[in-house]
Write a protein that holds these residues in place. Sequence first.
Motif, PDB file in Angstrom:
ATOM      1  N   ILE A 182       0.938  -1.154   0.087  1.00  0.00           N
ATOM      2  CA  ILE A 182      -0.126  -0.025  -0.057  1.00  0.00           C
ATOM      3  C   ILE A 182       0.964   1.198  -0.191  1.00  0.00           C
ATOM      4  O   ILE A 182       1.886   1.373   1.079  1.00  0.00           O
ATOM      5  N   LEU A 183       0.871   2.106  -0.870  1.00  0.00           N
ATOM      6  CA  LEU A 183       1.503   3.142  -1.204  1.00  0.00           C
ATOM      7  C   LEU A 183       0.939   4.505  -0.961  1.00  0.00           C
ATOM      8  O   LEU A 183      -0.114   4.774  -1.607  1.00  0.00           O
ATOM      9  N   ARG A 184       1.007   5.104   0.020  1.00  0.00           N
ATOM     10  CA  ARG A 184       0.150   6.410   0.449  1.00  0.00           C
ATOM     11  C   ARG A 184       0.800   7.484  -0.141  1.00  0.00           C
ATOM     12  O   ARG A 184       1.932   7.882  -0.607  1.00  0.00           O
ATOM     13  N   CYS A 185      -0.152   8.613  -0.369  1.00  0.00           N
ATOM     14  CA  CYS A 185       0.194   9.894  -0.962  1.00  0.00           C
ATOM     15  C   CYS A 185      -0.905  11.006  -0.278  1.00  0.00           C
ATOM     16  O   CYS A 185      -1.939  10.538  -0.168  1.00  0.00           O
ATOM     17  N   GLU A 186      -0.244  12.029  -0.450  1.00  0.00           N
ATOM     18  CA  GLU A 186      -1.229  13.251   0.039  1.00  0.00           C
ATOM     19  C   GLU A 186      -2.368  13.470  -1.115  1.00  0.00           C
ATOM     20  O   GLU A 186      -3.599  13.453  -0.711  1.00  0.00           O
ATOM     21  N   ARG A 187      -1.983  13.649  -2.250  1.00  0.00           N
ATOM     22  CA  ARG A 187      -2.907  14.045  -3.153  1.00  0.00           C
ATOM     23  C   ARG A 187      -2.373  13.031  -4.616  1.00  0.00           C
ATOM     24  O   ARG A 187      -1.368  12.878  -4.662  1.00  0.00           O
ATOM     25  N   LEU A 188      -3.526  12.534  -5.146  1.00  0.00           N
ATOM     26  CA  LEU A 188      -3.146  11.473  -6.223  1.00  0.00           C
ATOM     27  C   LEU A 188      -2.744  12.364  -7.596  1.00  0.00           C
ATOM     28  O   LEU A 188      -1.685  11.773  -8.127  1.00  0.00           O
ATOM     29  N   ALA A 189      -3.204  13.310  -7.951  1.00  0.00           N
ATOM     30  CA  ALA A 189      -2.950  13.875  -9.471  1.00  0.00           C
ATOM     31  C   ALA A 189      -1.411  14.238  -9.303  1.00  0.00           C
ATOM     32  O   ALA A 189      -0.778  13.859 -10.256  1.00  0.00           O
ATOM     33  N   PRO A 190      -1.010  15.029  -8.333  1.00  0.00           N
ATOM     34  CA  PRO A 190       0.589  15.125  -8.467  1.00  0.00           C
ATOM     35  C   PRO A 190       1.383  13.995  -8.497  1.00  0.00           C
ATOM     36  O   PRO A 190       2.421  13.886  -9.063  1.00  0.00           O
ATOM     37  N   THR A 191       0.974  13.003  -7.649  1.00  0.00           N
ATOM     38  CA  THR A 191       1.671  11.818  -7.613  1.00  0.00           C
ATOM     39  C   THR A 191       1.636  11.087  -8.974  1.00  0.00           C
ATOM     40  O   THR A 191       2.777  10.366  -9.425  1.00  0.00           O
ATOM     41  N   LEU A 192       0.684  11.122  -9.704  1.00  0.00           N
ATOM     42  CA  LEU A 192       0.139  10.266 -10.866  1.00  0.00           C
ATOM     43  C   LEU A 192       1.412  11.139 -11.978  1.00  0.00           C
ATOM     44  O   LEU A 192       2.126  10.608 -12.794  1.00  0.00           O
ATOM     45  N   LYS A 193       1.230  12.499 -11.994  1.00  0.00           N
ATOM     46  CA  LYS A 193       2.268  13.090 -12.907  1.00  0.00           C
ATOM     47  C   LYS A 193       3.603  12.677 -12.494  1.00  0.00           C
ATOM     48  O   LYS A 193       4.531  12.759 -13.431  1.00  0.00           O
ATOM     49  N   ALA A 194       4.029  12.714 -11.112  1.00  0.00           N
ATOM     50  CA  ALA A 194       5.334  12.402 -11.028  1.00  0.00           C
ATOM     51  C   ALA A 194       5.787  10.682 -11.670  1.00  0.00           C
ATOM     52  O   ALA A 194       7.055  10.770 -12.121  1.00  0.00           O
ATOM     53  N   PHE A 195       5.041   9.923 -11.674  1.00  0.00           N
ATOM     54  CA  PHE A 195       5.080   8.635 -12.339  1.00  0.00           C
ATOM     55  C   PHE A 195       5.220   8.810 -13.801  1.00  0.00           C
ATOM     56  O   PHE A 195       5.929   8.167 -14.179  1.00  0.00           O
ATOM     57  N   ALA A 196       4.383   9.749 -14.285  1.00  0.00           N
ATOM     58  CA  ALA A 196       4.558   9.736 -15.698  1.00  0.00           C
ATOM     59  C   ALA A 196       5.564  10.425 -15.971  1.00  0.00           C
ATOM     60  O   ALA A 196       6.182  10.046 -17.073  1.00  0.00           O
ATOM     61  N   LYS A 197       6.148  11.400 -15.254  1.00  0.00           N
ATOM     62  CA  LYS A 197       7.330  12.197 -15.730  1.00  0.00           C
ATOM     63  C   LYS A 197       8.440  11.315 -15.755  1.00  0.00           C
ATOM     64  O   LYS A 197       9.528  11.293 -16.501  1.00  0.00           O
ATOM     65  N   ASP A 198       8.275  10.016 -14.751  1.00  0.00           N
ATOM     66  CA  ASP A 198       9.616   9.137 -14.842  1.00  0.00           C
ATOM     67  C   ASP A 198       9.291   7.946 -15.990  1.00  0.00           C
ATOM     68  O   ASP A 198      10.126   7.060 -16.103  1.00  0.00           O
ATOM     69  N   GLY A 199       8.481   8.128 -16.629  1.00  0.00           N
ATOM     70  CA  GLY A 199       8.106   7.081 -17.759  1.00  0.00           C
ATOM     71  C   GLY A 199       7.106   6.095 -17.684  1.00  0.00           C
ATOM     72  O   GLY A 199       6.735   5.451 -18.836  1.00  0.00           O
ATOM     73  N   ALA A 200       6.401   6.260 -16.705  1.00  0.00           N
ATOM     74  CA  ALA A 200       5.361   5.181 -16.589  1.00  0.00           C
ATOM     75  C   ALA A 200       4.046   5.487 -17.504  1.00  0.00           C
ATOM     76  O   ALA A 200       3.858   6.883 -17.620  1.00  0.00           O
ATOM     77  N   LYS A 201       3.285   4.518 -17.751  1.00  0.00           N
ATOM     78  CA  LYS A 201       1.914   4.978 -18.392  1.00  0.00           C
ATOM     79  C   LYS A 201       0.789   4.840 -17.409  1.00  0.00           C
ATOM     80  O   LYS A 201       0.999   4.235 -16.594  1.00  0.00           O
ATOM     81  N   VAL A 202       0.182   5.929 -17.327  1.00  0.00           N
ATOM     82  CA  VAL A 202      -0.940   6.342 -16.276  1.00  0.00           C
ATOM     83  C   VAL A 202      -2.194   6.215 -16.933  1.00  0.00           C
ATOM     84  O   VAL A 202      -2.455   7.084 -17.925  1.00  0.00           O
ATOM     85  N   CYS A 203      -3.092   5.233 -16.819  1.00  0.00           N
ATOM     86  CA  CYS A 203      -4.110   4.729 -17.394  1.00  0.00           C
ATOM     87  C   CYS A 203      -5.517   4.987 -16.739  1.00  0.00           C
ATOM     88  O   CYS A 203      -5.683   4.384 -15.695  1.00  0.00           O
ATOM     89  N   GLY A 204      -6.255   5.951 -17.284  1.00  0.00           N
ATOM     90  CA  GLY A 204      -7.483   6.029 -16.675  1.00  0.00           C
ATOM     91  C   GLY A 204      -8.480   5.336 -17.037  1.00  0.00           C
ATOM     92  O   GLY A 204      -8.701   5.035 -18.283  1.00  0.00           O
ATOM     93  N   LEU A 205      -9.401   4.717 -16.312  1.00  0.00           N
ATOM     94  CA  LEU A 205     -10.411   3.859 -16.899  1.00  0.00           C
ATOM     95  C   LEU A 205     -11.592   4.647 -17.147  1.00  0.00           C
ATOM     96  O   LEU A 205     -12.183   5.267 -16.222  1.00  0.00           O
ATOM     97  N   SER A 206     -12.072   4.614 -18.396  1.00  0.00           N
ATOM     98  CA  SER A 206     -13.362   5.323 -18.690  1.00  0.00           C
ATOM     99  C   SER A 206     -14.258   4.621 -19.727  1.00  0.00           C
ATOM    100  O   SER A 206     -13.609   3.923 -20.708  1.00  0.00           O
ATOM    101  N   SER A 207     -15.362   4.728 -19.656  1.00  0.00           N
ATOM    102  CA  SER A 207     -16.335   3.912 -20.612  1.00  0.00           C
ATOM    103  C   SER A 207     -16.226   4.521 -22.118  1.00  0.00           C
ATOM    104  O   SER A 207     -16.699   4.125 -22.962  1.00  0.00           O
ATOM    105  N   HIS A 208     -15.908   5.758 -22.063  1.00  0.00           N
ATOM    106  CA  HIS A 208     -15.617   6.616 -23.259  1.00  0.00           C
ATOM    107  C   HIS A 208     -14.330   6.257 -24.055  1.00  0.00           C
ATOM    108  O   HIS A 208     -14.120   7.081 -25.154  1.00  0.00           O
ATOM    109  N   ALA A 209     -13.286   5.657 -23.536  1.00  0.00           N
ATOM    110  CA  ALA A 209     -12.002   5.558 -24.003  1.00  0.00           C
ATOM    111  C   ALA A 209     -12.154   4.768 -25.292  1.00  0.00           C
ATOM    112  O   ALA A 209     -12.816   3.918 -25.623  1.00  0.00           O
ATOM    113  N   ARG A 210     -11.125   5.197 -26.463  1.00  0.00           N
ATOM    114  CA  ARG A 210     -11.128   4.540 -27.598  1.00  0.00           C
ATOM    115  C   ARG A 210     -10.453   3.145 -27.371  1.00  0.00           C
ATOM    116  O   ARG A 210     -10.803   2.208 -27.765  1.00  0.00           O
TER     117      ARG A 210
END
Length: 256
Positions: free
Chosen positions: A167-195
């Motif tokens: 379990i990896l805690r963070c204060e706010r999710l959006a900035p944490t996801l941006k940090a992972f993306a900056k490091d090269g990770a794919k950050v994939c949101g689940l959406s029923s409208h995605a292609r």
Amino acid sequence: MTDSPEYLKKRAFFDSLLTIYGRKPVLEALEDPDLPVHKLHLAESNRKDALISRIEALAKERALEIAWWDRKGLSRISKNTRQDQGVALDLALPKYGRAETYLQEHQGNNYQLLALDGITNPQNLGMIIRSACAGGMDGIILPQKGCAQIDPLVIKASVGTLFKTRILRCERLAPTLKAFAKDGAKVCGLSSHARDTLADMDSDRATVFVLGNETHGVSEATAAACTHSLRIPMHNDVESLNVAVTAALISFRNRL
């Protein structure tokens, strides 16, 4: 110095502490010899019933430090006055820590994580943890605000897998996801409208799958931090799946 080896080691230890509360959850944790316990917290006003006596006896058997508090003091430890029943327990879990620390230690690695955005139902959180553990996910990013927190209901719903899951805690999710993306990770949101669909995703590099709120889905701020959008194909005009079911499909997508 704040970055000295001793400081970093001490910080890592305190980041690994998970405080659970409630007489039955604490008793079950103390009865499990594989769980690394750190400190027991008890209210001075507790009535000495069979459960409290058993908890105290197990703590003494394990040479565990016991801290005594007035009700106000204990509520600061448990953060849940209504449900703590005068008992809290610190667990030192090696797989419990901070998302930023995990990212620093796993730069360039091919990890697979779930990230939870506004999951408010404790039952869902427990089942997500169970699926991630069983499916071999590398961890779950859980923000400190906006999501259900670890409590007896979550522990029960996870059927013990909480203590085996990173379990990896963070204060706010959006900035944490941006940090992972900056490091090269794919950050994939689940959406029923995605292609693209979940089946279109490969595992060629680190990926964080973002699961949204049970009713409203992924928030705007979190969606803006995602680099990809995915959907799970539906038949018979079914619009969506329970978020815990979605977590199971992601966790087992390459296991069957």
